[in-house]
Design an enzyme around this catalytic site. Structure first.
Site, mmCIF file in Angstrom:
data_model
loop_
_atom_site.group_PDB
_atom_site.id
_atom_site.type_symbol
_atom_site.label_atom_id
_atom_site.label_comp_id
_atom_site.label_asym_id
_atom_site.label_seq_id
_atom_site.Cartn_x
_atom_site.Cartn_y
_atom_site.Cartn_z
ATOM 1 N N THR A 114 36.280 35.688 46.816
ATOM 2 C CA THR A 114 35.851 35.725 45.418
ATOM 3 C C THR A 114 34.393 35.295 45.259
ATOM 4 O O THR A 114 33.876 34.526 46.079
ATOM 5 C CB THR A 114 36.750 34.768 44.586
ATOM 6 O OG1 THR A 114 36.125 34.482 43.347
ATOM 7 C CG2 THR A 114 36.976 33.429 45.289
ATOM 8 N N ASP A 115 33.774 35.756 44.175
ATOM 9 C CA ASP A 115 32.398 35.320 43.875
ATOM 10 C C ASP A 115 32.325 33.817 43.604
ATOM 11 O O ASP A 115 31.261 33.210 43.705
ATOM 12 C CB ASP A 115 31.806 36.118 42.702
ATOM 13 C CG ASP A 115 32.596 36.035 41.404
ATOM 14 O OD1 ASP A 115 33.645 35.365 41.364
ATOM 15 O OD2 ASP A 115 32.163 36.664 40.408
ATOM 16 N N GLU A 116 33.493 33.214 43.268
ATOM 17 C CA GLU A 116 33.483 31.794 42.915
ATOM 18 C C GLU A 116 33.097 30.897 44.090
ATOM 19 O O GLU A 116 32.746 29.732 43.893
ATOM 20 C CB GLU A 116 34.849 31.366 42.365
ATOM 21 C CG GLU A 116 35.209 32.086 41.086
ATOM 22 C CD GLU A 116 36.191 31.304 40.229
ATOM 23 O OE1 GLU A 116 36.247 30.073 40.334
ATOM 24 O OE2 GLU A 116 36.912 31.956 39.454
ATOM 25 N N TYR B 135 40.126 25.589 43.412
ATOM 26 C CA TYR B 135 40.461 26.970 43.802
ATOM 27 C C TYR B 135 39.338 27.554 44.649
ATOM 28 O O TYR B 135 39.561 28.054 45.758
ATOM 29 C CB TYR B 135 40.699 27.833 42.552
ATOM 30 C CG TYR B 135 40.575 29.328 42.808
ATOM 31 C CD1 TYR B 135 41.510 29.991 43.605
ATOM 32 C CD2 TYR B 135 39.517 30.069 42.264
ATOM 33 C CE1 TYR B 135 41.385 31.358 43.859
ATOM 34 C CE2 TYR B 135 39.388 31.425 42.508
ATOM 35 C CZ TYR B 135 40.323 32.065 43.307
ATOM 36 O OH TYR B 135 40.195 33.419 43.555
ATOM 37 N N LYS C 195 39.161 28.749 48.676
ATOM 38 C CA LYS C 195 38.793 30.124 49.073
ATOM 39 C C LYS C 195 37.585 30.085 50.015
ATOM 40 O O LYS C 195 37.523 30.834 50.991
ATOM 41 C CB LYS C 195 38.476 30.979 47.836
ATOM 42 C CG LYS C 195 39.659 31.282 46.929
ATOM 43 C CD LYS C 195 40.761 32.075 47.620
ATOM 44 C CE LYS C 195 40.338 33.475 47.973
ATOM 45 N NZ LYS C 195 41.456 34.244 48.590
HETATM 46 N N1 LIG Z 1 41.888 38.197 40.075
HETATM 47 C C1 LIG Z 1 40.583 38.123 40.258
HETATM 48 O O1 LIG Z 1 39.792 38.279 39.333
HETATM 49 C C2 LIG Z 1 40.040 37.872 41.655
HETATM 50 C C3 LIG Z 1 38.651 37.969 41.836
HETATM 51 C C4 LIG Z 1 38.136 37.788 43.124
HETATM 52 C C5 LIG Z 1 38.995 37.511 44.170
HETATM 53 N N2 LIG Z 1 40.331 37.414 43.961
HETATM 54 C C6 LIG Z 1 41.196 37.128 45.125
HETATM 55 O O2 LIG Z 1 42.053 38.241 45.271
HETATM 56 C C7 LIG Z 1 43.317 37.813 45.779
HETATM 57 C C8 LIG Z 1 44.418 38.302 44.861
HETATM 58 O O3 LIG Z 1 44.191 37.773 43.559
HETATM 59 P P1 LIG Z 1 45.183 38.121 42.358
HETATM 60 O O4 LIG Z 1 44.448 37.928 41.115
HETATM 61 O O5 LIG Z 1 45.847 39.409 42.636
HETATM 62 O O6 LIG Z 1 46.230 36.938 42.530
HETATM 63 P P2 LIG Z 1 47.715 36.788 41.990
HETATM 64 O O7 LIG Z 1 47.867 35.342 41.676
HETATM 65 O O8 LIG Z 1 48.011 37.793 40.928
HETATM 66 O O9 LIG Z 1 48.616 37.176 43.246
HETATM 67 C C9 LIG Z 1 48.743 36.367 44.376
HETATM 68 C C10 LIG Z 1 49.948 36.878 45.152
HETATM 69 O O10 LIG Z 1 50.074 36.069 46.331
HETATM 70 C C11 LIG Z 1 51.439 35.713 46.481
HETATM 71 N N3 LIG Z 1 51.497 34.427 47.205
HETATM 72 C C12 LIG Z 1 51.058 33.218 46.783
HETATM 73 N N4 LIG Z 1 51.291 32.289 47.717
HETATM 74 C C13 LIG Z 1 51.880 32.929 48.766
HETATM 75 C C14 LIG Z 1 52.339 32.504 50.041
HETATM 76 N N5 LIG Z 1 52.254 31.225 50.426
HETATM 77 N N6 LIG Z 1 52.861 33.437 50.872
HETATM 78 C C15 LIG Z 1 52.960 34.744 50.485
HETATM 79 N N7 LIG Z 1 52.559 35.182 49.290
HETATM 80 C C16 LIG Z 1 52.006 34.288 48.437
HETATM 81 C C17 LIG Z 1 51.979 35.576 45.074
HETATM 82 O O11 LIG Z 1 53.387 35.696 45.029
HETATM 83 C C18 LIG Z 1 51.279 36.750 44.391
HETATM 84 O O12 LIG Z 1 52.034 37.924 44.508
HETATM 85 C C19 LIG Z 1 43.248 36.297 45.891
HETATM 86 O O13 LIG Z 1 42.968 35.957 47.224
HETATM 87 C C20 LIG Z 1 42.090 35.919 44.986
HETATM 88 O O14 LIG Z 1 41.446 34.749 45.437
HETATM 89 C C21 LIG Z 1 40.872 37.588 42.727
#
Ligand SMILES: NC(=O)c1ccc[n+]([C@@H]2O[C@H](COP(=O)([O-])OP(=O)(O)OC[C@H]3O[C@@H](n4cnc5c(N)ncnc54)[C@H](O)[C@@H]3O)[C@@H](O)[C@H]2O)c1
Length: 306
Positions: A122-124, A146, A150
């Site tokens: 993530t950009d964070e 968080y 990451k």
């Molecule tokens: N949503 C955003 O805006 C954003 C932006 C940049 C990066 N990201 C990154 O993208 C990825 C996905 O983000 P998202 O928004 O889809 O998240 P989300 O919270 O919607 O989904 C996370 C998924 O991971 C699963 N999970 C959590 N812990 C687990 C474990 N121990 N074992 C197996 N599965 C597990 C959860 O059940 C869920 O399905 C993350 O790594 C996040 O850091 C998200």
């Protein structure tokens, strides 16, 4: 190719599974613990797809992870605890899944061998930037638990590239929005609350700036990096679509023809980053650029939640 999608029942992961099964010939194994943020409903139309296998399991389970990775050519790790507010309240699940879980996946990949390991970040991890844009070479300076976990996962992945020769690639993406996002996150939360005539609680003065990407554009970018990214490299994924949270809220209310009186300012989040912005020439050099405007993506997202 067999692609293991860890966290594939969450928001971006499930959109990526849909993307792979619709646009490629690859077989997909989804591994997801189905925490509060994940749901089989996100995969409803593809659960029985001939090229898809769903496994409910935790990425902290070394035996299971090793068994699954043995059958995969590539790993894409979306699995994470993702809500900043929850990480401020209690950081342990974030350390466990985001750092230790990534370590388990990396150890299994080191033992078994994979053609590619894509760590979704993530950009964070860069922290806030008052002016200008972060490049991939900028220092990591996370400011909430968080983002810190990451960043830890990114560094661990990079160290496994150096020391274990695992073909790591990392993507760092700005804020995603679109279908299948949990309603604790800003855009789905405000759409669903506005639809019910409830107030929209905005942190501080609402002037924190975020960069937004429609999730389908992010899935295309992730796939471009999976296919064509250079091993050992980091790729920022962003759009230049940057708005204050107040502006995003106003656009949601305009689109839904709801009253601006629903906006309520509440006490600011602790350590609330002021602004994120990404420099994206590296991902663009792979031939990717965003296809969705913010307004079109927002309209699509509102339709989904309504
Ligand atoms: N949503 C955003 O805006 C954003 C932006 C940049 C990066 N990201 C990154 O993208 C990825 C996905 O983000 P998202 O928004 O889809 O998240 P989300 O919270 O919607 O989904 C996370 C998924 O991971 C699963 N999970 C959590 N812990 C687990 C474990 N121990 N074992 C197996 N599965 C597990 C959860 O059940 C869920 O399905 C993350 O790594 C996040 O850091 C998200």
């Amino acid at each position: 190719m067999y692609i293991l999608v860890a966290g594939g029942a969450g928001f971006i992961g499930s959109n990526f599974v849909h993307y792979l099964l619709k646009n490629t010939e690859h077989s997909v194994i989804t591994l997801d613990a189905l925490t509060y943020a994940g749901s089989k409903e996100n995969l409803a139309n593809v659960l029985d797809h001939a090229s898809h296998e769903f496994i409910q399991g935790d990425i902290l389970d070394q035996e299971l992870v090793t068994d699954v990775i043995t059958r995969a050519d590539a790993v894409v790790n979306f699995a994470a605890q993702t809500h900043v507010d929850r990480s401020i309240e209690k950081s342990t699940p974030f350390v466990n899944t985001n750092i230790k879980g990534t370590q388990v996946l990396l150890n299994a990949a080191a033992n078994v061998g994979v053609d590619r390991f894509l760590q979704i970040s993530t950009d964070e991890v860069y922290g806030q930037i008052k002016q200008g844009r972060f490049t991939e070479d900028d220092c990591l300076s996370p400011r909430n638990p968080y983002a810190a976990t990451k960043a830890g996962a990114d560094l661990l992945a990079q160290s496994y590239y150096t020391t274990h020769d695992i073909p790591i690639v990392i993507t760092r993406t700005c804020n995603n929005y679109g279908p299948r996002q949990h309603i604790e996150k800003l855009i789905p939360k405000f759409i669903t609350r506005a639809a019910e005539g409830k107030h929209l609680p905005l942190y501080g003065n609402g002037l924190n700036i975020r960069e937004w990407i429609y999730v389908k554009d992010n899935c295309r970018a992730i796939y471009a990096v999976l296919e064509h990214g250079t091993v050992g490299e980091v790729y920022n994924i962003g759009t230049d679509d940057r708005f204050t949270n107040l502006e995003v809220t106003r656009r949601i209310l305009d689109e839904m023809e709801s009253s601006k009186n629903l906006i309520t300012f509440i006490e600011d989040r602790a350590g609330h980053d002021q602004r994120y912005a990404l420099e994206t020439s590296k991902i663009e050099s792979l031939g990717w650029k965003p296809q969705w405007t913010f307004d079109d993506g927002l309209q699509d997202t509102i339709e989904y939640y309504i």
